[in-house]
Write an enzyme that holds these catalytic residues in place. Structure first.
Site, PDB file in Angstrom:
ATOM      1  N   SER A  11      21.168 -50.262  65.422  1.00  0.00           N
ATOM      2  CA  SER A  11      20.761 -48.906  65.250  1.00  0.00           C
ATOM      3  C   SER A  11      21.049 -48.094  64.138  1.00  0.00           C
ATOM      4  CB  SER A  11      20.932 -48.018  66.566  1.00  0.00           C
ATOM      5  OG  SER A  11      22.174 -48.132  66.750  1.00  0.00           O
ATOM      6  N   THR A  12      22.043 -48.481  63.339  1.00  0.00           N
ATOM      7  CA  THR A  12      22.466 -47.989  62.171  1.00  0.00           C
ATOM      8  C   THR A  12      22.455 -48.805  61.032  1.00  0.00           C
ATOM      9  OG1 THR A  12      24.646 -48.252  62.728  1.00  0.00           O
ATOM     10  CG2 THR A  12      23.879 -46.362  63.591  1.00  0.00           C
TER      11      THR A  12
END
Length: 183
Positions: A11-12
């Site tokens: 997600s990052t």
């Protein structure tokens, strides 16, 4: 002939897909869909591409179920989509999440029930929060574009024959905002 697809997600930007990809390759995945996007997003491009590629008998593999979805409800919906396409789902870290086994199918059914309960709890909490906010005098919804004074003024200008577009421009609002005003 069935295909084994892998799905890897982080997600990052600082996270890496390498460990997931290694695990999926070791599990025999011939094609791996990978993306760096939040699991909360419903419009994940690579996930949608994978769904479009699925055929009956194919298998979707993830390293952990949290790589596929962030909530029980989302997980159930995604796995249901896979199963509805007559494909199978399997998680490497959670052996119970394998729709090719009777136990796995049972667990997915239980997951569906949990997702339903989760949805009801969210709906109830949201409704209760809204009611508490109203009781405190919080005004819900978007802030009005025009103040009461501006609305009165705009209605007077409309009654005087000024065009709706000119009035809208003067307040920096849309034509529709002015046309919806009621006396």
């Amino acid at each position: 002939m069935s295909t084994t697809y892998g799905y890897a997600r982080v997600s990052t930007v600082g996270q890496t897909l390498a460990a997931q990809i290694d695990g999926l390759k070791a599990a025999g995945c011939s094609r791996i869909f990978r993306e760096k996007v939040s699991g909360a997003r419903a419009d994940r491009r690579e996930l949608n591409k994978m769904f479009a590629s699925l055929e009956a008998g194919d298998v979707v593999v993830v390293t952990r179920i949290d790589r596929l979805a962030r909530s029980t409800f989302d997980l159930f919906a995604i796995v249901k989509s896979i199963v509805d396409q007559k494909a199978q789902f399997r998680s490497l870290a959670e052996p119970w999440a394998d729709t090719s086994t009777a136990t796995g199918r049972l667990m997915i059914a239980v997951l569906g029930g949990l997702a339903d309960v989760e949805r009801d709890l969210i709906r109830t909490r949201t409704s209760e929060g809204r009611e508490r906010a109203k009781a405190r005098g919080v005004r819900l919804g978007r802030k009005p574009k025009l103040t009461a004074q501006q609305k009165h003024e705009a209605l007077s200008r409309r009654a005087a024959g000024e065009t709706l577009m000119d009035i809208a421009r003067s307040y920096n609002v849309s034509f529709a905002t002015i046309s919806r005003l009621k006396p």
